[in-house]
Design a protein around this motif. Sequence first.
Motif, short mmCIF file in Angstrom:
data_model
loop_
_atom_site.label_atom_id
_atom_site.label_comp_id
_atom_site.label_asym_id
_atom_site.label_seq_id
_atom_site.Cartn_x
_atom_site.Cartn_y
_atom_site.Cartn_z
N ALA A 35 19.85 44.59 41.73
CA ALA A 35 20.05 45.28 40.46
C ALA A 35 20.91 44.47 39.50
O ALA A 35 20.72 44.53 38.28
N LEU A 36 21.86 43.70 40.05
CA LEU A 36 22.71 42.87 39.21
C LEU A 36 21.87 41.85 38.45
O LEU A 36 21.97 41.73 37.22
N GLN A 37 21.02 41.12 39.16
CA GLN A 37 20.23 40.09 38.50
C GLN A 37 19.18 40.71 37.57
O GLN A 37 18.83 40.11 36.55
N ASP A 38 18.71 41.89 37.92
CA ASP A 38 17.79 42.60 37.01
C ASP A 38 18.47 42.87 35.67
O ASP A 38 17.87 42.68 34.60
N HIS A 286 22.47 48.40 31.23
CA HIS A 286 21.51 48.27 32.33
C HIS A 286 22.13 48.46 33.70
O HIS A 286 21.40 48.54 34.70
N ILE A 287 23.46 48.51 33.79
CA ILE A 287 24.11 48.62 35.09
C ILE A 287 25.50 49.20 34.89
O ILE A 287 26.06 49.13 33.78
N ASP A 288 26.07 49.77 35.93
CA ASP A 288 27.38 50.42 35.81
C ASP A 288 28.54 49.46 36.04
O ASP A 288 29.50 49.77 36.74
N TYR A 289 28.44 48.28 35.47
CA TYR A 289 29.54 47.32 35.47
C TYR A 289 29.88 47.00 34.02
O TYR A 289 29.01 47.03 33.16
N GLY A 290 31.14 46.68 33.78
CA GLY A 290 31.61 46.61 32.41
C GLY A 290 31.76 45.22 31.85
O GLY A 290 32.00 44.26 32.58
N PRO A 291 31.65 45.08 30.53
CA PRO A 291 31.83 43.80 29.86
C PRO A 291 33.25 43.27 30.04
O PRO A 291 34.21 44.04 30.05
N VAL A 292 33.38 41.96 30.14
CA VAL A 292 34.72 41.36 30.07
C VAL A 292 35.10 41.14 28.61
O VAL A 292 36.28 41.00 28.30
#
Length: 345
Positions: A35-38, A286-292
């Motif tokens: 999912a990360l690379q997607d 697109h994913i539940d990780y946040g921008p730096v």
Amino acid sequence: MKRPFTLSTAIFLATVQLASAAQADEILVSSGGGALQDAQREAFFKPTEKALNIKINESTATGLQDVRVQVDSGSVSWDIVDISAEECAIGSKQGLFEPIDYNIVKADGIDPSMVHKDWIGQFYYSTVMAWNTDTVGKNGVKPKDWADFYDVEKFPGTRSVYDHPRGNLEIALLADGVDPAKLYPLDVDRAFKKLATLKPSIGIWWNSGAQSAQLIKDGEADFIQIWNGRLAAAMRDGAKAEFTYNQGLLMADCFLIPKGAPHKDLAMKALAMFMSPEQQATFAKHIDYGPVNAKAFETGILDDADRKRVNSSPENAKSQVMVSDEWWGEHGTEMIERWQNFKQQ
């Protein structure tokens, strides 16, 4: 005898030139797959391909060792690589990466702890405390911090933790009352002493994000420390769980250009686009990780619901603690050895 310059020769040379030009307009990016690379493909790779009129090919890497093998062999095929920030700190000391040209890659809006001479933070994920709503909070009392995670009398039940010292040492110190602003350098002896008090209640030491998500989904743990992206996916898939960002640990993945990358200059231009506020904001869609890049939250791409969801939004980040990748880059090997000894005691 000198051979005549024929039409077929001309066609062959033209074909070689076109192939060389095409190759020069391609880069190979290696990431973690899934999912990360997607999400990276949709937010970073496709828009950059269009904007720079290039082709971005993809590969997968398991970590710093893969980068080291290519660099040491003098046969580097990757142009940009995604690994953990902790590994970036280690690889930087070993001279495995190309310097980043910050005249091209703009670091405005990025926390200085994520901006280094030869690597840059890419996105944040959080280690958070989650609990099973079928077994916890029925009396209206819910855990609020890591001290509650460690309080097995007030909050009885099985605990599940990541089988790695990174994060666990910080959590133990926070549970023991250490001021989040004064965590580093870590008081390692104090952390392991606190960990020992929780050890009898640890039912499962998980080893992968997929395993942790399955544990919370199957209700096999009453309390778990878990990566927010994995938890969000499990909750969308029906897991009966709640969590808090309070005292969450903000960790990061990084981007690097391996030393000897075949298309270093083009990779630098692509990296500049990956770090732009617009692409950083799109990634979080697109994913539940946040921008730096904090400027991502000024683009208008992320709405109020996104800001509530995304772990690195100003509203959520203020209650969390930034993990020091520099400290772990310096002490990680030693801590892993001590961790293994601790588990065997």
